[in-house]
Scaffold this motif. Structure first.
Motif, PDB file in Angstrom:
ATOM      1  N   LEU A 234       7.807 -23.527  32.029  1.00 42.88           N
ATOM      2  CA  LEU A 234       8.040 -24.956  32.297  1.00 42.88           C
ATOM      3  C   LEU A 234       7.614 -25.290  33.719  1.00 42.88           C
ATOM      4  CD1 LEU A 234      11.449 -26.173  30.834  1.00 42.88           C
ATOM      5  CD2 LEU A 234       9.175 -26.315  29.871  1.00 42.88           C
ATOM      6  N   ARG A 235       7.988 -24.397  34.650  1.00 47.44           N
ATOM      7  CA  ARG A 235       7.675 -24.643  36.064  1.00 47.44           C
ATOM      8  C   ARG A 235       6.155 -24.747  36.276  1.00 47.44           C
ATOM      9  NH1 ARG A 235      11.015 -23.351  39.996  1.00 47.44           N
ATOM     10  NH2 ARG A 235      12.024 -21.691  38.837  1.00 47.44           N
ATOM     11  N   ASP A 236       5.417 -23.776  35.690  1.00 49.26           N
ATOM     12  CA  ASP A 236       3.955 -23.793  35.842  1.00 49.26           C
ATOM     13  C   ASP A 236       3.352 -25.047  35.220  1.00 49.26           C
ATOM     14  OD1 ASP A 236       3.955 -21.450  37.223  1.00 49.26           O
ATOM     15  OD2 ASP A 236       3.478 -20.191  35.501  1.00 49.26           O
ATOM     16  N   ASN A 237       3.922 -25.464  34.095  1.00 43.37           N
ATOM     17  CA  ASN A 237       3.427 -26.683  33.454  1.00 43.37           C
ATOM     18  C   ASN A 237       3.609 -27.904  34.356  1.00 43.37           C
ATOM     19  OD1 ASN A 237       2.361 -26.844  30.560  1.00 43.37           O
ATOM     20  ND2 ASN A 237       3.918 -25.246  30.400  1.00 43.37           N
TER      21      ASN A 237
ATOM     22  N   PRO B 103       0.902 -25.453  48.690  1.00 40.12           N
ATOM     23  CA  PRO B 103       1.642 -24.734  47.632  1.00 40.12           C
ATOM     24  C   PRO B 103       3.165 -24.850  47.743  1.00 40.12           C
ATOM     25  CG  PRO B 103      -0.165 -23.392  48.417  1.00 40.12           C
ATOM     26  CD  PRO B 103      -0.145 -24.608  49.284  1.00 40.12           C
ATOM     27  N   ALA B 104       3.680 -24.771  48.987  1.00 33.89           N
ATOM     28  CA  ALA B 104       5.142 -24.836  49.140  1.00 33.89           C
ATOM     29  C   ALA B 104       5.673 -26.211  48.720  1.00 33.89           C
ATOM     30  CB  ALA B 104       5.514 -24.551  50.593  1.00 33.89           C
ATOM     31  N   ALA B 105       4.933 -27.245  49.068  1.00 34.13           N
ATOM     32  CA  ALA B 105       5.360 -28.604  48.709  1.00 34.13           C
ATOM     33  C   ALA B 105       5.276 -28.826  47.198  1.00 34.13           C
ATOM     34  CB  ALA B 105       4.487 -29.629  49.436  1.00 34.13           C
ATOM     35  N   ILE B 106       4.263 -28.204  46.575  1.00 34.34           N
ATOM     36  CA  ILE B 106       4.124 -28.315  45.109  1.00 34.34           C
ATOM     37  C   ILE B 106       5.324 -27.658  44.434  1.00 34.34           C
ATOM     38  CG2 ILE B 106       2.790 -27.458  43.126  1.00 34.34           C
ATOM     39  CD1 ILE B 106       0.253 -27.843  44.842  1.00 34.34           C
ATOM     40  N   ALA B 107       5.666 -26.461  44.902  1.00 39.81           N
ATOM     41  CA  ALA B 107       6.801 -25.739  44.312  1.00 39.81           C
ATOM     42  C   ALA B 107       8.092 -26.536  44.498  1.00 39.81           C
ATOM     43  CB  ALA B 107       6.922 -24.359  44.958  1.00 39.81           C
ATOM     44  N   GLU B 108       8.219 -27.130  45.676  1.00 33.35           N
ATOM     45  CA  GLU B 108       9.431 -27.904  45.977  1.00 33.35           C
ATOM     46  C   GLU B 108       9.518 -29.150  45.085  1.00 33.35           C
ATOM     47  OE1 GLU B 108      11.370 -30.150  49.823  1.00 33.35           O
ATOM     48  OE2 GLU B 108       9.752 -28.714  50.155  1.00 33.35           O
ATOM     49  N   ARG B 109       8.374 -29.805  44.913  1.00 34.70           N
ATOM     50  CA  ARG B 109       8.360 -31.033  44.102  1.00 34.70           C
ATOM     51  C   ARG B 109       8.693 -30.718  42.634  1.00 34.70           C
ATOM     52  NH1 ARG B 109       7.961 -35.857  43.193  1.00 34.70           N
ATOM     53  NH2 ARG B 109       6.598 -36.878  41.699  1.00 34.70           N
ATOM     54  N   ALA B 110       8.069 -29.636  42.110  1.00 36.99           N
ATOM     55  CA  ALA B 110       8.335 -29.259  40.712  1.00 36.99           C
ATOM     56  C   ALA B 110       9.798 -28.857  40.540  1.00 36.99           C
ATOM     57  CB  ALA B 110       7.417 -28.120  40.304  1.00 36.99           C
ATOM     58  N   ALA B 111      10.311 -28.089  41.510  1.00 34.85           N
ATOM     59  CA  ALA B 111      11.709 -27.655  41.425  1.00 34.85           C
ATOM     60  C   ALA B 111      12.638 -28.867  41.458  1.00 34.85           C
ATOM     61  CB  ALA B 111      12.025 -26.706  42.576  1.00 34.85           C
TER      62      ALA B 111
ATOM     63  N   ALA C 246       4.665 -36.085  37.688  1.00 34.61           N
ATOM     64  CA  ALA C 246       4.556 -35.248  38.891  1.00 34.61           C
ATOM     65  C   ALA C 246       3.541 -35.803  39.887  1.00 34.61           C
ATOM     66  CB  ALA C 246       4.186 -33.816  38.503  1.00 34.61           C
ATOM     67  N   LEU C 247       2.470 -36.413  39.371  1.00 36.55           N
ATOM     68  CA  LEU C 247       1.438 -36.948  40.265  1.00 36.55           C
ATOM     69  C   LEU C 247       1.782 -38.356  40.764  1.00 36.55           C
ATOM     70  CD1 LEU C 247      -1.891 -35.843  38.508  1.00 36.55           C
ATOM     71  CD2 LEU C 247      -1.091 -35.112  40.742  1.00 36.55           C
ATOM     72  N   GLU C 248       2.978 -38.819  40.444  1.00 35.16           N
ATOM     73  CA  GLU C 248       3.442 -40.161  40.829  1.00 35.16           C
ATOM     74  C   GLU C 248       2.434 -41.233  40.390  1.00 35.16           C
ATOM     75  OE1 GLU C 248       4.385 -39.923  44.982  1.00 35.16           O
ATOM     76  OE2 GLU C 248       6.313 -38.978  44.515  1.00 35.16           O
ATOM     77  N   PRO C 249       2.276 -41.379  39.058  1.00 36.12           N
ATOM     78  CA  PRO C 249       1.287 -42.331  38.559  1.00 36.12           C
ATOM     79  C   PRO C 249       1.694 -43.784  38.813  1.00 36.12           C
ATOM     80  CG  PRO C 249       2.609 -41.509  36.762  1.00 36.12           C
ATOM     81  CD  PRO C 249       3.046 -40.745  37.976  1.00 36.12           C
TER      82      PRO C 249
ATOM     83  N   GLU D 116       3.961 -27.880  37.581  1.00 38.84           N
ATOM     84  CA  GLU D 116       3.148 -27.727  38.804  1.00 38.84           C
ATOM     85  C   GLU D 116       1.655 -27.910  38.547  1.00 38.84           C
ATOM     86  OE1 GLU D 116       3.936 -23.936  40.531  1.00 38.84           O
ATOM     87  OE2 GLU D 116       5.915 -24.490  41.260  1.00 38.84           O
ATOM     88  N   LEU D 117       1.255 -27.738  37.275  1.00 41.12           N
ATOM     89  CA  LEU D 117      -0.182 -27.684  36.946  1.00 41.12           C
ATOM     90  C   LEU D 117      -1.020 -28.845  37.504  1.00 41.12           C
ATOM     91  CD1 LEU D 117      -2.492 -26.256  35.404  1.00 41.12           C
ATOM     92  CD2 LEU D 117      -1.790 -27.533  33.387  1.00 41.12           C
ATOM     93  N   PRO D 118      -0.672 -30.110  37.232  1.00 38.79           N
ATOM     94  CA  PRO D 118      -1.535 -31.187  37.758  1.00 38.79           C
ATOM     95  C   PRO D 118      -1.574 -31.219  39.276  1.00 38.79           C
ATOM     96  CG  PRO D 118       0.462 -32.094  36.767  1.00 38.79           C
ATOM     97  CD  PRO D 118       0.439 -30.656  36.440  1.00 38.79           C
ATOM     98  N   LEU D 119      -0.460 -30.876  39.915  1.00 36.05           N
ATOM     99  CA  LEU D 119      -0.412 -30.873  41.384  1.00 36.05           C
ATOM    100  C   LEU D 119      -1.310 -29.775  41.941  1.00 36.05           C
ATOM    101  CD1 LEU D 119       3.440 -31.291  41.654  1.00 36.05           C
ATOM    102  CD2 LEU D 119       1.761 -33.003  42.314  1.00 36.05           C
ATOM    103  N   ARG D 120      -1.263 -28.615  41.288  1.00 35.58           N
ATOM    104  CA  ARG D 120      -2.085 -27.496  41.769  1.00 35.58           C
ATOM    105  C   ARG D 120      -3.560 -27.755  41.497  1.00 35.58           C
ATOM    106  NH1 ARG D 120       0.355 -22.395  39.056  1.00 35.58           N
ATOM    107  NH2 ARG D 120      -1.246 -21.294  40.201  1.00 35.58           N
TER     108      ARG D 120
END
Lengths: 217, 259
Positions: free
Chosen positions: A97-100, A113-121, A155-158, A102-106
């Motif tokens: 779920l986490r990777d899913n 990377p740290a901000a992506i992980a934080e946002r997904a979490a 996640a991408l704040e559309p 994070e996927l568009p952000l990554r």
């Protein structure tokens, strides 16, 4: 007020499902539901707005882009600002779920990377899915997959969110999660278009509901 | 009869055009916005290489070794020893390096990965995952197809090199066992004089093309699945058979052209 979504005399037929001569305008920041029993036909409508289908006739403009004539690259670029949630979610089954989420952000590389992980979490935590964040999507119930698909789409704040049948596959807990997500989207002024066969649930998610009674015309 | 043959030929040509178009699209995605998603695409490529190549190393070494043993043992049995010594290097070069190694490694990649890729993409397509990627602004050609093309091609080329090395090593051991060659230096001398640079180039070109063909055929059939889940095993099976057929045809064509 500017229109975020503009549908002009749209007609499309795919198998037994079809919409004919539909016009609709969704203003910026507005949340609109198109409600009716013929969900496959309503799905065609929202898929045209997502650029996943080309209308047989008529025109669809989303965020100022004419989707009837846009090429593939323009559509891919547009979708960074237009979120889309399909009926089943379409999570990548072999990812957690986490990777899913994070996927568009990554992929788009907007954040370190740290901000992506934080946002997904943060998104998973707010939805109460942190405990299952590391489980593979294919091992999880459809309801959780759908909620995670919502999180991935936002996640991408559309600026615009399109949703096929949000009530499908959801039990009361999932509906609560989806309600919360929509509440946050409205607070952020995101334009929303949903199609659903559950009038009451659609009314909870949107400002305005359009009911289609006999076919989508 | 003539009409049926014509229809079959047209269908084959259409499919070949589709495979070529898919390959061109994937190659173009390398050039278009090269930095887009590069980190996550690199990870996907590494995963595919590990699955298709690295995990197959023991199997390749084992099969290459056994084939080489039987080839050298046959040569030792049916040729007088002096004659065998002089032609063994050329036999190894021609049969193993130019013909057997590229085709065998292609077969191993097809058996290990072609069906797996077709099934995986078939399920992804059926579950709406490919479309979902597009809705996220993620280019499926770059995120899904490119890693499989690179992974399968790198696996075929890399495993071809490994196959040759393992076959030559096993061949040397067998030759010493049968008393055909007395030392490593003699064998190496024979091999060095018999293995021409053109053999290596042809083997490389073959394995490169085989890798591309396996990837194109597997991806095409995987992505051809739409709404019917029962199509997945059918497509996987067709991917295996077609990949094998095309590799054989291309291999024979290259051999005939380069005679």
């Amino acid at each position: 007020m500017n229109a975020s979504i503009e549908i002009d005399a749209l007609s499309i037929q795919r198998g037994s499902a079809g919409v004919h001569d539909v016009s609709l305008r969704v203003n910026e920041g507005e949340a609109v539901a198109v409600v009716g029993d013929d969900q496959p036909s309503l799905t065609l409508l929202v898929r045209c707005c997502g650029g996943l289908l080309r209308p047989d006739r008529g025109r669809v403009r989303v965020a100022g882009i004419d989707l009837s004539t846009a090429d593939r690259r323009t559509l891919l670029d547009l979708r960074r600002t237009v979120g889309y949630v399909s009926i089943h979610g379409g999570l990548l089954a072999n990812m957690s779920l986490r990777d899913n989420v994070e996927l568009p952000l990554r992929y788009h590389g907007h954040l370190p990377p740290a901000a992506i992980a934080e946002r997904a979490a943060g998104l998973l935590h707010d939805a109460g899915l942190s405990a299952r964040a590391d489980e593979r999507a294919c091992t999880l119930p459809a309801e959780i997959q759908k909620c995670a698909a919502y999180l991935r789409a936002v996640a991408l704040e559309p600026r615009v969110l399109l949703v096929e049948d949000p009530s499908a596959l959801l039990h009361p807990r999932g509906r609560t999660i989806v309600r919360d997500i929509h509440r946050q989207l409205r607070a952020r002024g995101v334009t929303v278009l949903v199609t659903d066969d559950d009038e009451d649930f659609a009314a909870e998610l949107t400002d305005r509901q359009l009911t289609v009674e006999e076919g989508v015309r | 009869m003539l009409r049926a043959s014509g229809r079959w030929l047209l269908a084959e040509i259409r499919r070949l055009v589709s495979y070529s178009a898919l390959t061109v699209l994937v190659a173009a995605s390398l050039l278009r916005r090269p930095t887009e998603g590069h980190g996550i695409v690199r990870t996907q490529i590494a995963r595919q290489v590990v699955f298709s190549a690295w995990d197959a190393v023991p199997m390749v070494v084992f099969i290459a070794g056994l084939l080489s043993v039987s080839l050298v043992a046959l040569a030792a049995t049916f040729m007088p020893s002096l004659e065998a010594t002089s032609v063994l290097g050329r036999v190894v070069a021609l049969v193993l390096v130019r013909e057997l190694a590229p085709l065998m490694t292609a077969i191993l990649v097809i058996l290990r990965s072609s069906g797996a890729v077709a099934v995986e993409l078939g399920y992804m397509s059926w579950r709406g995952e490919i479309e979902a990627l597009e809705t996220l602004g993620i280019d499926p050609i770059k995120f899904v197809l490119l890693p499989r093309f690179v992974g399968l091609t790198a696996a075929t080329v890399g495993m071809n090199l490994l196959f040759c090395a393992a076959a030559v090593g096993a061949g040397l051991l067998t030759a010493q066992t049968f008393g055909i060659t007395s030392s490593l230096s003699v064998f190496r001398h024979n091999l060095g004089t018999m293995l021409l640079p053109s053999d290596v180039v042809i083997a490389f070109v073959k394995s490169l093309l085989f890798g591309g063909v396996v990837a194109a055929v597997s991806c095409y059939h995987g992505l051809s699945v739409r709404d019917d889940l029962t199509e997945v095993p059918r497509r996987a099976s067709r991917a295996l058979v077609e990949a094998l057929s095309w590799c054989t045809v291309i291999g024979v064509a290259i051999t005939l052209i380069t005679l």
